[in-house]
Scaffold this motif. Structure first.
Motif, PDB file in Angstrom:
ATOM      1  N   LEU A 750      37.489  48.733  37.867  1.00 33.29           N
ATOM      2  CA  LEU A 750      38.059  47.841  36.852  1.00 33.29           C
ATOM      3  C   LEU A 750      39.455  47.383  37.258  1.00 33.29           C
ATOM      4  O   LEU A 750      39.811  46.227  37.077  1.00 33.29           O
ATOM      5  CB  LEU A 750      38.094  48.537  35.493  1.00 33.29           C
ATOM      6  CG  LEU A 750      36.709  48.784  34.879  1.00 33.29           C
ATOM      7  CD1 LEU A 750      36.831  49.533  33.560  1.00 33.29           C
ATOM      8  CD2 LEU A 750      35.957  47.477  34.679  1.00 33.29           C
ATOM      9  N   ASN A 751      40.218  48.278  37.852  1.00 34.75           N
ATOM     10  CA  ASN A 751      41.553  47.896  38.302  1.00 34.75           C
ATOM     11  C   ASN A 751      41.454  46.831  39.400  1.00 34.75           C
ATOM     12  O   ASN A 751      42.183  45.839  39.382  1.00 34.75           O
ATOM     13  CB  ASN A 751      42.318  49.120  38.807  1.00 34.75           C
ATOM     14  CG  ASN A 751      43.756  48.787  39.147  1.00 34.75           C
ATOM     15  OD1 ASN A 751      44.432  48.107  38.371  1.00 34.75           O
ATOM     16  ND2 ASN A 751      44.220  49.222  40.304  1.00 34.75           N
ATOM     17  N   ALA A 752      40.528  47.023  40.327  1.00 35.33           N
ATOM     18  CA  ALA A 752      40.366  46.048  41.415  1.00 35.33           C
ATOM     19  C   ALA A 752      39.938  44.689  40.862  1.00 35.33           C
ATOM     20  O   ALA A 752      40.360  43.646  41.352  1.00 35.33           O
ATOM     21  CB  ALA A 752      39.345  46.549  42.433  1.00 35.33           C
ATOM     22  N   LEU A 753      39.142  44.719  39.806  1.00 38.31           N
ATOM     23  CA  LEU A 753      38.667  43.456  39.227  1.00 38.31           C
ATOM     24  C   LEU A 753      39.820  42.605  38.693  1.00 38.31           C
ATOM     25  O   LEU A 753      39.708  41.394  38.586  1.00 38.31           O
ATOM     26  CB  LEU A 753      37.669  43.726  38.104  1.00 38.31           C
ATOM     27  CG  LEU A 753      36.225  43.941  38.549  1.00 38.31           C
ATOM     28  CD1 LEU A 753      35.369  44.312  37.362  1.00 38.31           C
ATOM     29  CD2 LEU A 753      35.682  42.691  39.214  1.00 38.31           C
ATOM     30  N   ARG A 754      40.932  43.254  38.386  1.00 42.61           N
ATOM     31  CA  ARG A 754      42.085  42.485  37.907  1.00 42.61           C
ATOM     32  C   ARG A 754      42.546  41.481  38.960  1.00 42.61           C
ATOM     33  O   ARG A 754      43.115  40.448  38.635  1.00 42.61           O
ATOM     34  CB  ARG A 754      43.239  43.423  37.543  1.00 42.61           C
ATOM     35  CG  ARG A 754      42.933  44.320  36.341  1.00 42.61           C
ATOM     36  CD  ARG A 754      44.174  45.038  35.842  1.00 42.61           C
ATOM     37  NE  ARG A 754      44.887  45.659  36.944  1.00 42.61           N
ATOM     38  CZ  ARG A 754      46.164  45.444  37.244  1.00 42.61           C
ATOM     39  NH1 ARG A 754      46.869  44.623  36.502  1.00 42.61           N
ATOM     40  NH2 ARG A 754      46.734  46.034  38.264  1.00 42.61           N
ATOM     41  N   LEU A 755      42.276  41.807  40.231  1.00 47.49           N
ATOM     42  CA  LEU A 755      42.679  40.896  41.313  1.00 47.49           C
ATOM     43  C   LEU A 755      41.977  39.541  41.224  1.00 47.49           C
ATOM     44  O   LEU A 755      42.445  38.548  41.750  1.00 47.49           O
ATOM     45  CB  LEU A 755      42.346  41.512  42.669  1.00 47.49           C
ATOM     46  CG  LEU A 755      43.332  42.511  43.253  1.00 47.49           C
ATOM     47  CD1 LEU A 755      42.772  43.071  44.544  1.00 47.49           C
ATOM     48  CD2 LEU A 755      44.666  41.827  43.521  1.00 47.49           C
ATOM     49  N   LYS A 756      40.835  39.538  40.589  1.00 41.09           N
ATOM     50  CA  LYS A 756      40.110  38.278  40.447  1.00 41.09           C
ATOM     51  C   LYS A 756      40.912  37.259  39.660  1.00 41.09           C
ATOM     52  O   LYS A 756      40.719  36.067  39.790  1.00 41.09           O
ATOM     53  CB  LYS A 756      38.786  38.511  39.707  1.00 41.09           C
ATOM     54  CG  LYS A 756      37.687  38.980  40.589  1.00 41.09           C
ATOM     55  CD  LYS A 756      36.429  39.119  39.790  1.00 41.09           C
ATOM     56  CE  LYS A 756      35.676  37.829  39.784  1.00 41.09           C
ATOM     57  NZ  LYS A 756      34.243  38.025  39.936  1.00 41.09           N
ATOM     58  N   ARG A 757      41.776  37.777  38.810  1.00 43.40           N
ATOM     59  CA  ARG A 757      42.523  36.858  37.955  1.00 43.40           C
ATOM     60  C   ARG A 757      43.955  36.654  38.444  1.00 43.40           C
ATOM     61  O   ARG A 757      44.746  36.036  37.761  1.00 43.40           O
ATOM     62  CB  ARG A 757      42.526  37.396  36.514  1.00 43.40           C
ATOM     63  CG  ARG A 757      41.144  37.369  35.865  1.00 43.40           C
ATOM     64  CD  ARG A 757      41.231  37.706  34.393  1.00 43.40           C
ATOM     65  NE  ARG A 757      41.887  38.983  34.189  1.00 43.40           N
ATOM     66  CZ  ARG A 757      41.234  40.146  34.153  1.00 43.40           C
ATOM     67  NH1 ARG A 757      39.930  40.173  34.282  1.00 43.40           N
ATOM     68  NH2 ARG A 757      41.896  41.272  33.974  1.00 43.40           N
ATOM     69  N   VAL A 758      44.254  37.191  39.623  1.00 38.11           N
ATOM     70  CA  VAL A 758      45.619  37.077  40.105  1.00 38.11           C
ATOM     71  C   VAL A 758      45.985  35.607  40.276  1.00 38.11           C
ATOM     72  O   VAL A 758      45.178  34.785  40.718  1.00 38.11           O
ATOM     73  CB  VAL A 758      45.797  37.866  41.430  1.00 38.11           C
ATOM     74  CG1 VAL A 758      45.207  37.144  42.604  1.00 38.11           C
ATOM     75  CG2 VAL A 758      47.239  38.154  41.678  1.00 38.11           C
ATOM     76  N   LYS A 759      47.215  35.272  39.856  1.00 40.21           N
ATOM     77  CA  LYS A 759      47.605  33.862  39.888  1.00 40.21           C
ATOM     78  C   LYS A 759      48.040  33.479  41.290  1.00 40.21           C
ATOM     79  O   LYS A 759      48.902  34.109  41.878  1.00 40.21           O
ATOM     80  CB  LYS A 759      48.731  33.619  38.887  1.00 40.21           C
ATOM     81  CG  LYS A 759      48.542  32.309  38.173  1.00 40.21           C
ATOM     82  CD  LYS A 759      49.606  32.036  37.149  1.00 40.21           C
ATOM     83  CE  LYS A 759      49.900  30.556  37.116  1.00 40.21           C
ATOM     84  NZ  LYS A 759      50.949  30.100  38.006  1.00 40.21           N
TER      85      LYS A 759
END
Ligand code: ADP
Ligand code: MG
Length: 760
Positions: A750-759
């Motif tokens: 889940l933490n890695a998935l945050r990278l998908k939304r990185v600006k």
């Protein structure tokens, strides 16, 4: 030959380690790398020696896994050779068993979908039975014998994979996460079975732990199910790219339109692309013009105007006009196929930062088993705890430890990070380069075509005024005649200028292209040289002081100067302008803000270089550098700065790009070797450099967070499970342990998935 294949059935980084070892031992395999995060194996092999049946056997030997091989690879080897003989030239890429991303990828997707739904069913069955068990146990509804039946179903139906994999591992003397779960739950189950059926073997009445074993299996299955869903989301980038592929094409043959499957299109075929349709393969426009939406392939958000002779990228969308195109590359040679291959390889590669986690992972499982045994022995024999609670402590240790989070921490972030990059048109060759891209100290830009547009226009023609004979038109005529032999952008500009003035050109004799210097040859019985000051010096041409003065002024205006000499005498010069890219200044500003030392390297002369540098805010100019000397300059910078990046077009800068710690290439259109650089920016868009650095830094932060949690989790909970905090009344039950364990790998994903939304 290096290829990537889907692996079905892994649940842990440990599985991946064991598979890597097993595959590496197969004859014909040069190297193998299996990555749990991507569910893929990248195998480098010797085509003559590889036996695919052996590969399949090796995969099955370490556990309940499958490898999805492309169809051709299933063939016995004698047939394989036959096929190769019959292959036509355009089939040569399939001749050596290159995977065709359609079939086996679909097959793998279907298989893993099957696995996923089976996992879901098992989780539900196991969950319901566990609930009944917990209730029954609490309300004392049924005897132990009934609990035994329910738990047996859970163990041998829902949890069978743990035991199959643990057993396969044991046979090879390896252990994985399944080993821990199998020993943990198996012990609880066996012990409870003995209590139920052979109580005389034990002293006094004893509790049973059926519902504990059941709950552990349920929770871990639930964790794995959620994990597979989250992992699916993390690996969407490749799937998206594959789904992008055009499926059909309209072939024009004898004036007829025939709809064909994409695989039937051959190089040179004429294809019709209707408005709204996908360009089927990489091609060249031979009729019509249109705007093309390339966003999904290159990340370029604005539609790009394309007309006659322009290249169009396969699988991009034709927005407007009717186009007739000629297929230029098909199948595995298309840009999209290259991108997919590159991203796949990058996602399966290992970052240096993973080394420590790998080291720990490799000894993790045996260490945990040892700790569990030791804890049991100490509690039972030294501290005098009863047999059953000491056993429970050992089980809890086995269950709470989570090697998976450790193994996942790096690759899952690399996967999401590289995928996110690909979406934006940033292709990163491998994890190591992604890691280092965030640590760049100095960045060197090639001038022409990288910082500037790379398209020149003649602005001034300056005669040396030695004799009245050498007037501007005469200078242009000789220069343009000579330049007909060159394909440098300067040559193009000079020839175009002459043509626009309707000057008649002669054809050059003994033409020579002097890379990074200029051109040489004979026109109308004169010996001509056109190029840099350095070239004139080298060839000992007679100089002209007045001309030098005139020209200096033009160079200071950032113009490139090409001197013309006729029979070893300077007769004039041509000044050309190559505008900096509009975005260049802003990009350089933001790089400087990131504390990078920015450099420009060029074969052009010093004043021109400095003038352009001034406009862009670059003070460090290395001018008069021949293409082959750019490597030396990069080496020199590397003595001063630990991490040097070089940005170029990848054509004549390839050696310097390779020398740099990070080679960044700007790709335009499809005619690019995306293998040339460590990082390829798909739209030739400088802005992406800054974004690539940001992406690298964010990915590394993400990895560090993951590693921190994964290490921290185990470092904290294993001692607690061992009873380190019993004195202050903090203990963990086996059920809590399984919940914590399941959550810990999920949290990493889940933490890695945050990278998908990185600006970006
Ligand atoms: P850069 O290093 O900026 O990419 P090149 O290595 O292509 O540039 O060329 C270096 C210099 O050599 C150019 O700035 C130009 O002055 C000269 N030169 C190269 N090719 C030609 C040519 N065909 N005609 C005239 N001048 C040329
Ligand atoms: Mg260049």
């Amino acid at each position: 030959m290096k290829q990537t294949f889907p692996i079905i059935g892994m649940h842990c980084a440990g599985c991946a380690n064991n598979l890597t070892k097993a595959l590496s031992k197969v004859t014909g395999v040069v190297s193998a790398q299996v990555t749990y995060a991507t569910d893929k194996a990248t195998i480098e092999y010797d085509e003559g020696k590889i036996d695919w049946e052996e590969i399949k056997k090796a995969v099955a030997s370490v556990g309940n896994y499958q490898i999805a091989l492309p169809k051709q690879s299933h063939q016995p080897s004698h047939q394989k050779h036959n096929d190769q003989k019959h292959d036509g030239p355009q089939n040569k890429h399939q001749g050596h068993n290159a995977p065709k991303h359609g079939d086996h990828q679909d097959h793998a997707a279907a298989l893993s979908q099957q696995k996923k739904s089976l996992l879901k069913t098992k989780t539900i069955v196991s969950g319901l039975l566990t609930l009944i068990l917990l209730l029954g146990n609490w309300l004392k509804l049924f005897p132990h014998e009934i609990s035994f039946i329910f738990t047996s179903i859970i163990m041998f139906y829902a949890g069978q994979e743990f035991f199959i994999n643990a057993w396969a591992g044991l046979k090879k003397l390896t252990a994985n996460m399944d080993t821990l779960i199998a020993i943990g739950t198996g012990t609880a189950y066996l012990y409870s079975t003995v209590v139920t059926f052979l109580p005389q073997l034990l002293v006094g009445p004893q509790p049973v732990y059926f519902e504990t074993a059941a709950a552990i299996i349920t929770l871990i299955l639930l964790g794995r199910y959620l994990e597979s869903v989250a992992k699916g989301r993390a690996s969407e980038a490749i799937k998206k790219l594959l789904n992008l592929q055009a499926k059909k094409a309209i072939l024009l043959k004898n004036g007829q339109e025939i709809e064909v499957d994409i695989s039937q299109v051959k190089v040179g075929d004429q294809l019709l692309v209707k408005p709204g349709a996908k360009v089927p393969v990489d091609a060249i426009i031979i009729k019509g013009q249109s705007y093309i939406d390339e966003s999904l392939v290159t990340g370029e958000s604005k539609p790009v105007k394309k007309s006659l002779n322009d290249k169009v990228i396969g699988s991009t969308i034709n927005k407007q006009g009717l186009l007739i195109v000629k297929a230029a590359s098909v199948g595995e040679d298309t840009l999209l196929a290259h991108i997919v291959k590159l991203v796949e390889e990058a996602q399966s590669s290992q970052a240096p930062i993973q080394k420590l986690a790998d080291k720990v992972s490799s000894i993790f499982v045996p260490s945990v088993i040892l700790i569990a045994i030791l804890a049991f022995l100490v509690w039972y024999f030294v501290l005098g705890l009863a047999f059953t609670p000491a056993l429970v402590i050992a089980i809890t240790i086995l269950i709470v430890s989570c090697p998976c989070a450790l193994g996942l921490a790096t690759p899952i972030s690399i996967m999401v990070g590289t995928g996110r990059g690909a979406e934006k048109g940033i292709l990163i060759k491998n994890a190591a380069k992604l890691q280092i891209a965030g640590q760049i100290d100095a960045i060197v830009f090639d001038k022409t075509g990288t910082l500037t547009q790379g398209s020149f226009a003649v602005t001034d023609i300056v005669p040396a005024d030695i004799t009245p004979k050498w007037q501007p038109n005469e200078i242009l005529k000789l220069a343009a005649s000579l330049e007909q032999g060159s394909d440098h952008p300067i040559a193009e500009a000079v020839v175009n200028k002459a043509k626009s003035l309707k000057i008649k050109l002669a054809s050059p004799q003994n033409f020579q292209n002097l890379e990074g210097l200029g051109v040489k040859g004979q026109v109308a019985n004169h010996q001509l040289l056109l190029g840099t000051f350095k070239l004139m010096e080298q060839e000992k041409v007679m100089r002209c002081a007045t001309l030098d003065g005139l020209v200096k002024r033009l160079a200071d205006q950032a113009k490139t100067i090409a001197y013309l000499s006729v029979d070893k005498q300077t007769v004039g010069a041509i000044a050309l302008e190559d505008e900096p890219k509009p975005i260049a200044k802003a990009v350089i500003d933001s790089l400087k803000k990131k504390d990078l030392s920015v450099w420009m390297i060029t074969g052009d002369n010093q004043p021109t270089g400095e003038a352009i540098g001034k406009r862009l805010g670059i003070k460090n100019i290395i001018a008069n550098v021949l293409p082959q000397d750019k490597v030396k300059q990069v080496k020199k910078l590397q003595q001063k700065y630990p991490v040097v990046a070089m940005v170029g077009d990848g054509v004549n800068d390839a050696p310097a790009l390779a020398q740099a710690n990070v080679g960044i290439t700007m790709a335009t259109g499809t005619d690019i070797a995306i293998e040339a650089g460590d990082i390829t920016l798909l739209q030739g868009n400088l802005e992406l450099i800054d974004k690539a650095i940001t992406l690298s830094q964010k990915t590394m932060t993400n990895i560090k967070q993951n590693l921190f949690w994964a290490f921290g989790y185990n470092a904290l909970l294993i001692p607690v499970a061992a009873g380190a905090l019993t004195s202050i009344n903090i203990t963990i039950s086996p059920i809590f342990a399984s919940a914590a364990m399941a959550f810990s790998s999920l949290s990493v994903i889940l933490n890695a998935l945050r990278l998908k939304r990185v600006k970006l």
